[in-house]
Design a protein around this motif. Structure first.
Motif, mmCIF file in Angstrom:
data_model
loop_
_atom_site.group_PDB
_atom_site.id
_atom_site.type_symbol
_atom_site.label_atom_id
_atom_site.label_comp_id
_atom_site.label_asym_id
_atom_site.label_seq_id
_atom_site.Cartn_x
_atom_site.Cartn_y
_atom_site.Cartn_z
ATOM 1 N N ALA A 130 0.794 -1.221 0.000
ATOM 2 C CA ALA A 130 0.000 0.000 0.000
ATOM 3 C C ALA A 130 0.830 1.275 0.000
ATOM 4 C CB ALA A 130 -0.933 0.000 1.212
ATOM 5 N N ILE A 131 2.162 1.138 -0.024
ATOM 6 C CA ILE A 131 3.013 2.323 -0.030
ATOM 7 C C ILE A 131 3.961 2.231 -1.208
ATOM 8 C CG2 ILE A 131 4.718 3.674 1.229
ATOM 9 C CD1 ILE A 131 3.499 2.596 3.805
ATOM 10 N N GLN A 132 3.972 3.259 -1.998
ATOM 11 C CA GLN A 132 4.891 3.384 -3.126
ATOM 12 C C GLN A 132 5.849 4.523 -2.816
ATOM 13 O OE1 GLN A 132 4.691 1.207 -5.761
ATOM 14 N NE2 GLN A 132 3.066 0.244 -4.588
ATOM 15 N N VAL A 133 7.084 4.387 -3.230
ATOM 16 C CA VAL A 133 8.061 5.444 -2.966
ATOM 17 C C VAL A 133 8.549 6.006 -4.293
ATOM 18 C CG1 VAL A 133 10.257 6.030 -1.892
ATOM 19 C CG2 VAL A 133 8.766 4.329 -0.819
ATOM 20 N N TRP A 134 8.191 7.260 -4.543
ATOM 21 C CA TRP A 134 8.663 8.022 -5.704
ATOM 22 C C TRP A 134 9.200 9.329 -5.161
ATOM 23 C CZ3 TRP A 134 3.246 6.605 -6.355
ATOM 24 C CH2 TRP A 134 3.079 5.431 -7.070
ATOM 25 N N GLY A 135 10.445 9.359 -4.780
ATOM 26 C CA GLY A 135 11.003 10.534 -4.109
ATOM 27 C C GLY A 135 10.682 10.506 -2.634
#
Length: 71
Positions: A40-45
């Motif tokens: 449920a967590i995406q990291v883009w920056g």
């Protein structure tokens, strides 16, 4: 099951009973995404909470910078 909506870096249920927010302390280390069992967590920056969130709040306990606020 709670209906959720994604608003930028915030996750709120439709009744307004709680909110999860990624604050400015986030450096995008990815520890929250690694611990999340629901992807449920995406990291883009920096981290973003997605609609897969089940509100378990485990990510907020594992964030080394306390960048995930639960209100």
């Amino acid at each position: 099951m709670v209906d959720i909506i994604l608003i930028n870096d915030n996750l709120e249920d439709v009744t307004g009973e709680f909110a999860m927010k990624i604050n400015d302390k986030c450096v995008g280390c990815g520890q929250c995404a690694a611990i999340c069992k629901n992807d449920a967590i995406q990291v883009w920056g920096k981290a973003k909470i997605t609609q897969n969130c089940t509100n378990c709040k485990i990510c907020s306990y594992y964030c080394p910078l306390n960048a995930i606020e639960v209100t």
